[in-house]
Design an enzyme around this catalytic site. Structure first.
Site, PDB file in Angstrom:
ATOM      1  N   LYS A 102       0.857  -1.189   0.000  1.00 37.80           N
ATOM      2  CA  LYS A 102       0.000   0.000   0.000  1.00 37.80           C
ATOM      3  C   LYS A 102       0.890   1.234   0.000  1.00 37.80           C
ATOM      4  O   LYS A 102       1.673   1.444   0.916  1.00 37.80           O
ATOM      5  CB  LYS A 102      -0.918   0.013   1.215  1.00 37.80           C
ATOM      6  CG  LYS A 102      -1.810   1.245   1.228  1.00 37.80           C
ATOM      7  CD  LYS A 102      -2.682   1.311   2.469  1.00 37.80           C
ATOM      8  CE  LYS A 102      -3.417   2.646   2.445  1.00 37.80           C
ATOM      9  NZ  LYS A 102      -3.223   3.413   3.654  1.00 37.80           N
ATOM     10  N   GLY A 163      -8.059   9.372   9.964  1.00 32.87           N
ATOM     11  CA  GLY A 163      -8.302   9.478  11.397  1.00 32.87           C
ATOM     12  C   GLY A 163      -9.371  10.467  11.803  1.00 32.87           C
ATOM     13  O   GLY A 163      -9.620  10.656  12.993  1.00 32.87           O
ATOM     14  N   GLY A 190     -11.225   7.961   6.722  1.00 33.76           N
ATOM     15  CA  GLY A 190     -12.380   8.814   6.973  1.00 33.76           C
ATOM     16  C   GLY A 190     -13.598   8.121   7.531  1.00 33.76           C
ATOM     17  O   GLY A 190     -14.473   8.768   8.108  1.00 33.76           O
TER      18      GLY A 190
END
Length: 259
Positions: A102, A163, A190
């Site tokens: 990622k 966050g 989110g």
């Protein structure tokens, strides 16, 4: 009931669970492992720069979450340049042999929004080096297409700042990304509660990635279970096809033949 044959595939690897969970902010590795089990996730994302996955002298995440059963997705959290991100993932591959990764290249510490110029540049380099990057990006269909062209095996638009727990702020652009993508689309960042995870899936996303929503819940294990069910419900709703919206009422029972 969710169809067990409703799988999704990224870079030739097929998964049943559409929920990916993080490994940060938990009280300890035991709680993290319990949350992963409750979530049903088959992939966990790991911050290479923050979580020990290679030093046997210190507590290791792999002692609690078995990499033979759960796919590890190393990430570049905390990287603000393409060079830092590339170097971090090279180290991850050396340590664990990981190629499915990622990528996130942040623009600033205040918003943790991605720097798309650096992100695209890093994607191109990583793809040429044989990595399979799933890429964190802005909720912009043009940027998502550029990432796909650069070699991203999945695009991961933010729903809101990392966050923040604000939920998906721009459903229209997320939907446009889904409609235009030829690779999996996962909302990344989110989501704060179960209903927001369901919304992501109702928009047609292939999955949702989250960390804080579970780790900072009052009861992380219960929230992990809630997120599992929400993702399944949202996916089922998307596949079922919602009813059309109407300006006026439409009675559930026929009006003809009333007594």
């Amino acid at each position: 009931m969710t169809d067990n044959n409703d799988t999704w595939t990224v870079a030739g690897r097929t998964f049943t669970s559409r929920l990916i969970v993080g490994t940060g902010k938990y009280k300890d590795f035991e709680q993290n492992a319990a949350a992963v089990e409750a979530s049903g996730a088959e992939i966990v994302t790991v911050a290479v720069r923050r979580v020990n996955v290679s030093d046997p002298k210190a507590p290791m995440l792999t002692d609690y979450i078995d990499p033979k059963k759960i796919t590890y997705l190393p990430n570049t959290a905390g990287c603000f340049t393409a060079e830092d991100a590339i170097r971090t993932l090279r180290l991850a591959r050396e340590a664990g042999g990981w190629d499915l990764v990622k990528l996130e290249v942040l623009g600033e510490a205040r918003t943790l929004y991605p720097n798309m110029i650096e992100t695209i540049r890093a994607t191109e380099v990583l793809a040429k080096e044989g990595f399979l990057p799933m890429v964190y990006c802005v909720d912009d269909p043009i940027a998502a297409k550029q990432l796909e062209d650069a070699g991203a095996v999945a695009v991961m638009p933010l729903g809101a700042p990392i966050g923040s727990g604000l939920g998906i702020q721009n459903k229209v652009t997320v939907r446009l990304i889904v409609e235009g993508a030829k690779v999996p689309v996962l909302v990344d960042a989110g989501v704060g509660t179960a209903s927001e995870a369901a919304v992501a899936m109702e928009l047609g996303c292939d999955g949702v990635l989250m960390n804080t929503a579970i780790a900072e819940a009052k009861d992380p294990i219960r929230m992990a279970r809630a997120m599992k069910l929400a993702v399944q419900a949202g996916r089922d709703a998307y596949l079922a096809g919602r009813m059309p919206t109407r300006k006026y009422a439409d009675p559930s029972s026929p009006l003809a033949g009333l007594i």
